[in-house]
Design a protein around this motif. Sequence first.
Motif, PDB file in Angstrom:
ATOM      1  N   LEU A 126       0.860  -1.182   0.000  1.00  0.00           N
ATOM      2  CA  LEU A 126       0.000   0.000   0.000  1.00  0.00           C
ATOM      3  C   LEU A 126       0.893   1.227   0.000  1.00  0.00           C
ATOM      4  O   LEU A 126       1.761   1.371   0.870  1.00  0.00           O
ATOM      5  N   PRO A 179      -3.604   5.737   0.839  1.00  0.00           N
ATOM      6  CA  PRO A 179      -4.961   5.195   0.941  1.00  0.00           C
ATOM      7  C   PRO A 179      -5.581   4.943  -0.434  1.00  0.00           C
ATOM      8  O   PRO A 179      -5.622   5.820  -1.291  1.00  0.00           O
ATOM      9  N   GLY A 180      -6.016   3.712  -0.665  1.00  0.00           N
ATOM     10  CA  GLY A 180      -6.661   3.361  -1.918  1.00  0.00           C
ATOM     11  C   GLY A 180      -5.720   3.165  -3.083  1.00  0.00           C
ATOM     12  O   GLY A 180      -6.175   3.024  -4.226  1.00  0.00           O
ATOM     13  N   ARG A 181      -4.426   3.142  -2.841  1.00  0.00           N
ATOM     14  CA  ARG A 181      -3.448   2.952  -3.915  1.00  0.00           C
ATOM     15  C   ARG A 181      -2.456   1.862  -3.492  1.00  0.00           C
ATOM     16  O   ARG A 181      -2.069   1.767  -2.327  1.00  0.00           O
ATOM     17  N   ALA A 216      -4.013   2.652  -8.991  1.00  0.00           N
ATOM     18  CA  ALA A 216      -5.260   2.032  -8.541  1.00  0.00           C
ATOM     19  C   ALA A 216      -5.006   1.143  -7.313  1.00  0.00           C
ATOM     20  O   ALA A 216      -3.994   1.270  -6.631  1.00  0.00           O
ATOM     21  N   LEU A 217      -5.925   0.256  -7.034  1.00  0.00           N
ATOM     22  CA  LEU A 217      -5.794  -0.627  -5.873  1.00  0.00           C
ATOM     23  C   LEU A 217      -5.845  -2.071  -6.342  1.00  0.00           C
ATOM     24  O   LEU A 217      -6.897  -2.585  -6.715  1.00  0.00           O
ATOM     25  N   GLU A 220      -1.577   1.283 -14.117  1.00  0.00           N
ATOM     26  CA  GLU A 220      -3.023   1.386 -14.130  1.00  0.00           C
ATOM     27  C   GLU A 220      -3.428   2.642 -13.381  1.00  0.00           C
ATOM     28  O   GLU A 220      -2.784   3.051 -12.430  1.00  0.00           O
ATOM     29  N   SER A 251      -7.103  -1.132   3.351  1.00  0.00           N
ATOM     30  CA  SER A 251      -6.268  -0.442   2.363  1.00  0.00           C
ATOM     31  C   SER A 251      -6.738   0.961   1.995  1.00  0.00           C
ATOM     32  O   SER A 251      -6.092   1.623   1.198  1.00  0.00           O
ATOM     33  N   ASN A 252      -7.831   1.432   2.564  1.00  0.00           N
ATOM     34  CA  ASN A 252      -8.317   2.761   2.203  1.00  0.00           C
ATOM     35  C   ASN A 252      -8.698   3.559   3.447  1.00  0.00           C
ATOM     36  O   ASN A 252      -9.843   4.003   3.594  1.00  0.00           O
ATOM     37  N   PRO A 253      -7.737   3.777   4.344  1.00  0.00           N
ATOM     38  CA  PRO A 253      -8.058   4.480   5.592  1.00  0.00           C
ATOM     39  C   PRO A 253      -8.289   5.980   5.362  1.00  0.00           C
ATOM     40  O   PRO A 253      -7.680   6.569   4.475  1.00  0.00           O
TER      41      PRO A 253
END
Lengths: 416, 182
Positions: free
Chosen positions: A161, A164-166, A186-187, B58, B158-160
């Motif tokens: 990671l 966040p979100g990547r 992206a994730l 991506e 994974s998206n805090p």
Amino acid sequence: MRHLIGIFLMTLLLSANDATIEVVKKADSFASLAIEDATESFETSASRQFFKNIVSDMNVLSLFNVERKHYINNYEDNSASLETRSFDYVLRYRLHKDDSGMIVVNMKFLHNESVMMEKVYKMSKKNLLVFVAHSIAYDINDLMGATPVDWMKKKVVFAKLTSPGRSEIVIADYTLTYQHTIIKGALNVFPQWADKDQRAFYYTALGGDIPTLYKMDLKTGTKIKIATSDGMLVCSDVSDDGRKLLLTMAPSGQPDIYLFDTQTQQKKRLTTYRGIDVNGQFMENNKIAFVSNRLGYPNIFSKKLNGGGVEQMVYYGRSNAACSAHNEYVVYKSRESQNEFERNTFNLHLISTKTDFIRRLTATGVNEYPRFSASGDTILFIKNYQQQSSVGVIRLQENKSFLFPLKIGKLQSIDW
Amino acid sequence: MKNVLMVSAVAALLVLSGCSSKDSSIEPYDNSGVTIQPETGGNANTEELSGEDVVVIEGTDANEMTLSALESRMKSVHFAFDKFSISPEMQDIIDTNSQLVKSDAKNYSVKLEGNCDEWGSDEYNYALGLKRANAVKSSMIRDGIDATRITMVSYGESNPTCTDKTEACWAQNRRVDFKLLP
């Protein structure tokens, strides 16, 4: 009496082969090893890094007491230098480039003033030198007749990671010295090697409308869509022959384990519990191990691929949320503390279906995502401790652990 | 559009610098399947290693502001540690969001994004995030939202929204976010 002695000896023999029993070896019983650098003309930083890699790998072998001093000698001498003559073994190498620009590593392994092994390694790129160090360690381990370390020459694939979100998916050697980012942006998470040859890997893309499982072919650089599922979709394990996958899918919002045939594209739902069933792992005897919260907390269970009941495998730990299986062995992540937010919270434990022993494998930090090597004698895992994310390697028979920190980002998942 | 995935580059495959005709027979990616060749005039073996050059980048395009005004009116739903049950307070938030989905956002689909705190990157954490999203979905269906308008995804840890090492911060991350899709 003779029978009693026989049973006692048999018990000792079985115990020696049981990985759940901790075997403590004293370091001073190992043979001494010195490493001599015979490089005459090569980039200094790469040469220094190579020396560090060699020292690290020889330590990981757990066969020698490795001297960390950087000795210099002429490559052509067939005996050790005055400085290294007292050592049991001497490993000598020389880095240089040949006329075609290929990087060449010459290696000699000496014992009792004679050359036991000599070999030449070639590669086109400097960043692959660490794999030469791994190959040298592998060859010396083989020469010494020790337990094979095939995993040393394999690559690991991991997701990290970055924000966040990547995330990024990276291919590396097991020490993270070599790193090549395959997918950026992206994730994308949960990479899993698709076969033993490591020519392709599966991964989950979460950047689109729906979680999608792709197979990335490293030879062609192309990706193929394998499956989609609302909610979540993870390739948890790949069978030894690469034909069957254990997927966690949730087509109706319910996470369950499915067996996926890569040739027929057929899916078979293996679990039907209305709670959480995830992290399926192929085991011996046509069984799978998996994580379920069917007792009200996450724990490790097993069931047969062709149906039948579910068996609880672990009776220790308040929250056992991840596992990896190899034959009769299962390694799992367990939360032991009463306070879920204490520092020393998550540790790895090893059990066998054939004994009642539990072996604790880690002591500090958050240890998770265990993965057995193909031979089952080594475990790869992720350790997060004091803001540092590291790859850990546990050698079960040698009772040793090694950590290799990631400089940037946080490890999400890993496979080898 | 956020949900449109673009592969923007697939580059530079299978390059081995200094390739001779001998190298061309070697699979460019695999360095575990080494090629052993006898050293001329000696007993030493030669092992050749190669690496990969595949890079796939991506990303998402930047058209993700379109629905942000509506989305900003939809509060997140938060959960207790290791739980996916909905508290009365959070139920009120879901009901309010459902009203918006039935009125101003009636032309859009809803994407429920389940999230967890940082205690674990394993599948169980992702499943927990999904169960949270699914609990919210069930509640929205009870509020009269058509199930076909709702999709879900779990981002696990994974998206805090908060990256501090505090219990208050972890509590913020145990949540379901509401996103609108055309």
